[in-house]
Design an enzyme around this catalytic site. Sequence first.
Site, PDB file in Angstrom:
ATOM      1  CD  GLU A  89      -2.811  -1.155   2.317  1.00 10.03           C
ATOM      2  OE1 GLU A  89      -2.978  -0.182   3.116  1.00 10.03           O
ATOM      3  OE2 GLU A  89      -3.728  -2.122   2.308  1.00 10.03           O
ATOM      4  NE  ARG A  93      11.290 -13.033   1.304  1.00  7.91           N
ATOM      5  CZ  ARG A  93      10.982 -13.058   2.551  1.00  7.91           C
ATOM      6  NH1 ARG A  93      11.605 -13.897   3.383  1.00  7.91           N
ATOM      7  NH2 ARG A  93      10.229 -11.947   3.018  1.00  7.91           N
ATOM      8  CB  THR A 117      10.825 -18.100   5.398  1.00  9.58           C
ATOM      9  OG1 THR A 117      11.062 -18.384   6.535  1.00  9.58           O
ATOM     10  CG2 THR A 117       9.492 -18.287   4.828  1.00  9.58           C
ATOM     11  CD  GLU A 129       7.449 -11.701  -3.266  1.00 12.19           C
ATOM     12  OE1 GLU A 129       6.424 -11.073  -3.234  1.00 12.19           O
ATOM     13  OE2 GLU A 129       7.705 -12.843  -2.561  1.00 12.19           O
ATOM     14  N   GLY A 130      10.221  -8.166  -0.915  1.00 11.54           N
ATOM     15  CA  GLY A 130      11.025  -7.949   0.222  1.00 11.54           C
ATOM     16  C   GLY A 130      12.631  -7.421  -0.239  1.00 11.54           C
ATOM     17  CD1 TRP A 179       5.200   0.467  -4.531  1.00 10.84           C
ATOM     18  CD2 TRP A 179       5.185   1.354  -6.557  1.00 10.84           C
ATOM     19  NE1 TRP A 179       5.377   1.741  -4.464  1.00 10.84           N
ATOM     20  CE2 TRP A 179       5.678   2.269  -5.402  1.00 10.84           C
ATOM     21  CE3 TRP A 179       5.043   1.921  -7.738  1.00 10.84           C
ATOM     22  CZ2 TRP A 179       6.048   3.744  -5.887  1.00 10.84           C
ATOM     23  CZ3 TRP A 179       5.572   3.227  -7.961  1.00 10.84           C
ATOM     24  CH2 TRP A 179       5.795   4.223  -7.088  1.00 10.84           C
ATOM     25  N   GLY A 183      31.656   2.169 -24.111  1.00 13.21           N
ATOM     26  CA  GLY A 183      30.512   3.184 -24.559  1.00 13.21           C
ATOM     27  C   GLY A 183      29.358   2.540 -25.325  1.00 13.21           C
TER      28      GLY A 183
END
Length: 550
Positions: A130, A247, A319, A369-370, A164, A346
Amino acid sequence: MGTGLDPDTLGMMLEAITEFAVRELPDARLIELDEADEFPEETVRHMCSEALGVQLVFVEEDYDGMGGGAFDVYRVCEHLAGIDLGVATSVLATALGSDPITVGGTADQKKRWLTRIADDGALFAYGATEPQAGSDLAAMKTVAVPVGPDGAATGYLITGAKQWISNGGVADLYTVLALAPGGPSWFVVERDTPGFTHGKHEDKHGIRLSNTAALFLDDVEVGADALVGGVEGQGLMQAQLVFGYTRLMVAAFGLGAGWAALDRAIPYSVERIQAGGPLAEKQGYTHKLIVPHAVRLEAARAAIEETASRIDGGEGALTTEGAVAKYLATEAGNAAADAAIQALGGYGYTHEYLVEKIRRDVRITTIYEGTSEIMEMTISRDRWQQHLKTRGAYYHDQATELEGLHRRRPEVGAGTAALAHHALAEVLEACRVGRLTRNQHVLLRLGQLIALAEGAAAFARAAAVALDGATPPKAGSRLAPPALAAASRINARDVALAVATDGVRWVVGAGGAGHLATLSSGVLVNEVFAAQDGLLADGDLVADHLYDRA
Ligand SMILES: Cc1cc2nc3c(=O)[nH]c(=O)nc-3n(C[C@H](O)[C@H](O)[C@H](O)COP(=O)(O)OP(=O)(O)OC[C@H]3O[C@@H](n4cnc5c(N)ncnc54)[C@H](O)[C@@H]3O)c2cc1C
């Protein structure tokens, strides 16, 4: 998660993705879409249809999918990221969006929504973030108010905003996290529900082929059957449950994009003549811009593969290991893409050669995702508990195991990785005695060192398995066993040096100078320096392999 694809099926899927990309997403089209800031909706829907069927890998067989496991998903994500990270993100969003249903949905909900992904190619979006609640999701303000007679919730009115959201403007179905009276909960919302709108396609730094948009919900009415799992308050737990595996998907993105950048730099440096010879033959070039990045990427791959295999083996969400893999792979992917621009000079700085696009694209992987900082915190907090619980033995024990591996396979750098683990245990102990993790910076830097050390251990194990001729058939390594062993040795040296020197630095920097004498001997700094012997020769070996001149 399914039990996994057989190696041939996975191989065929990877081949089909490559053929699809060659046909539908050649370089010129990627450049055009990136410059036009355009989501190639037709192409993505085509990928998620009978034409390719990539979405099937992510859906269980019971719901008409192929039931790919974590390992399959990693290989597919790595492959997609090697083509375009924006398109890969769109596919990820569907997997991510349906994950709360996969882990927490009722049988009816799974049948209703997961089959729509498999059979109709429905695109999902995952609405967690949010405007005021990013890393700290608990601060969310979107609410779900029950409606119905006499307190019996026959439905909910959802009000709030999401920020997002990948596929936000184009998805068919959305999972939205909202605060119900019983706590944060996931709700499934159909795209044309009254009161549900989205913002403009965000004008982003990278992954410009991915649609990202804000979501606005104004008294959006959904039935009680839209509450995932049918019980309020399960939302954060459900989000947490999928983290180990999602993840890994983003870790695979970092890996795939990083290699895509090197895969452009390596052939370029063979052709590019400067000072009378190809850049590929200049050690100051290869050993700075190519070799260290191939090494870091393959170390990250080892962490990804080990975690994916363990998840598929039923060890749970893992996790922390997922966070280690994401952190290592996305940081390595960013570094590799940055070096690839430098490697092309370049030309690398122009759109035409695509490495600058890869650099912009891969930048997102350390954010979504963190973020990397949240990964450092997650890793550090978990392993800190292990250090306390085992009274400081946790990393010394890992070191002992690595020493055992070193005795069996002295080629893979496990002895040097063991030095990193001993040093880590000593640094953690100094932090405990000095109560230094009160400093958040120390806690997060420890997270980095822990990730590096665990990655070095995974890499040494993978290199040993490769030398034993036992590489799993679905593994994705880019180096033959002897070069993989050399890469593991290089990585172990880098990591041991980082843990020994940075570890002491943070202890002393945080006011722990009193520990210096004990620490300096405890981290075995002289052994770590001595272990640097052979570093350049190993760089030569890896370079020879990467340039096919071994
Ligand atoms: C292109 C794109 C696609 C995305 N897709 C999705 C999607 O599909 N679904 C979805 O739900 N979200 C999505 N996101 C959101 C993404 O997950 C968040 O941007 C991310 O979690 C970070 O949140 P934030 O942007 O609010 O940053 P913040 O949380 O405000 O963080 C800003 C900075 O502060 C650091 N920081 C934050 N908290 C701490 C702390 N406690 N201690 C130390 N440092 C801290 C962070 O590491 C970061 O560097 C997407 C974002 C982008 C840019």
